[in-house]
Design a protein around this motif. Structure first.
Motif, PDB file in Angstrom:
ATOM      1  N   LYS A  46      47.269  36.422  40.291  1.00 22.75           N
ATOM      2  CA  LYS A  46      48.344  35.759  41.032  1.00 22.75           C
ATOM      3  C   LYS A  46      49.686  36.215  40.490  1.00 22.75           C
ATOM      4  O   LYS A  46      49.870  36.350  39.278  1.00 22.75           O
ATOM      5  N   GLY A  50      52.943  33.001  43.307  1.00 25.51           N
ATOM      6  CA  GLY A  50      51.715  32.378  43.781  1.00 25.51           C
ATOM      7  C   GLY A  50      50.884  33.237  44.720  1.00 25.51           C
ATOM      8  O   GLY A  50      49.813  32.827  45.143  1.00 25.51           O
ATOM      9  N   ILE A  52      48.414  36.259  45.846  1.00 24.10           N
ATOM     10  CA  ILE A  52      47.279  36.927  45.216  1.00 24.10           C
ATOM     11  C   ILE A  52      47.378  38.421  45.488  1.00 24.10           C
ATOM     12  O   ILE A  52      47.678  38.842  46.602  1.00 24.10           O
TER      13      ILE A  52
END
Length: 80
Positions: A46, A50, A52
């Protein structure tokens, strides 16, 4: 199992590849023959925001990966 030379046994032996732990060992004496086995599975992390992202580099079967580099005069150039 693969056949590989073991310096402890001083002969070619069958070696067991342990993909989960990333090593190859002699099936006769247990000596670690190779501990740089790379996984082909993708890994993710991450970002600070936030999101991915996929970690690592993609290398095609040819072994030659194209990359983007910066020439000395600025701007973008393509390196092979």
């Amino acid at each position: 199992m693969i056949s590989q030379y073991c310096s402890q046994c001083k002969t070619d032996v069958f070696a067991e590849v342990n993909d989960a732990n990333g090593f190859t060992c002699c099936t006769v004496c247990g000596k670690i023959l190779d501990d740089s086995v790379f996984s082909t599975d993708p890994t993710f992390s991450k970002t600070s925001g936030g999101a991915i992202q996929v970690d690592g580099n993609f290398v095609p079967e040819s072994g030659i990966a194209h990359s983007i580099g910066r020439p000395t005069r600025g701007g973008r150039g393509f390196n092979v």
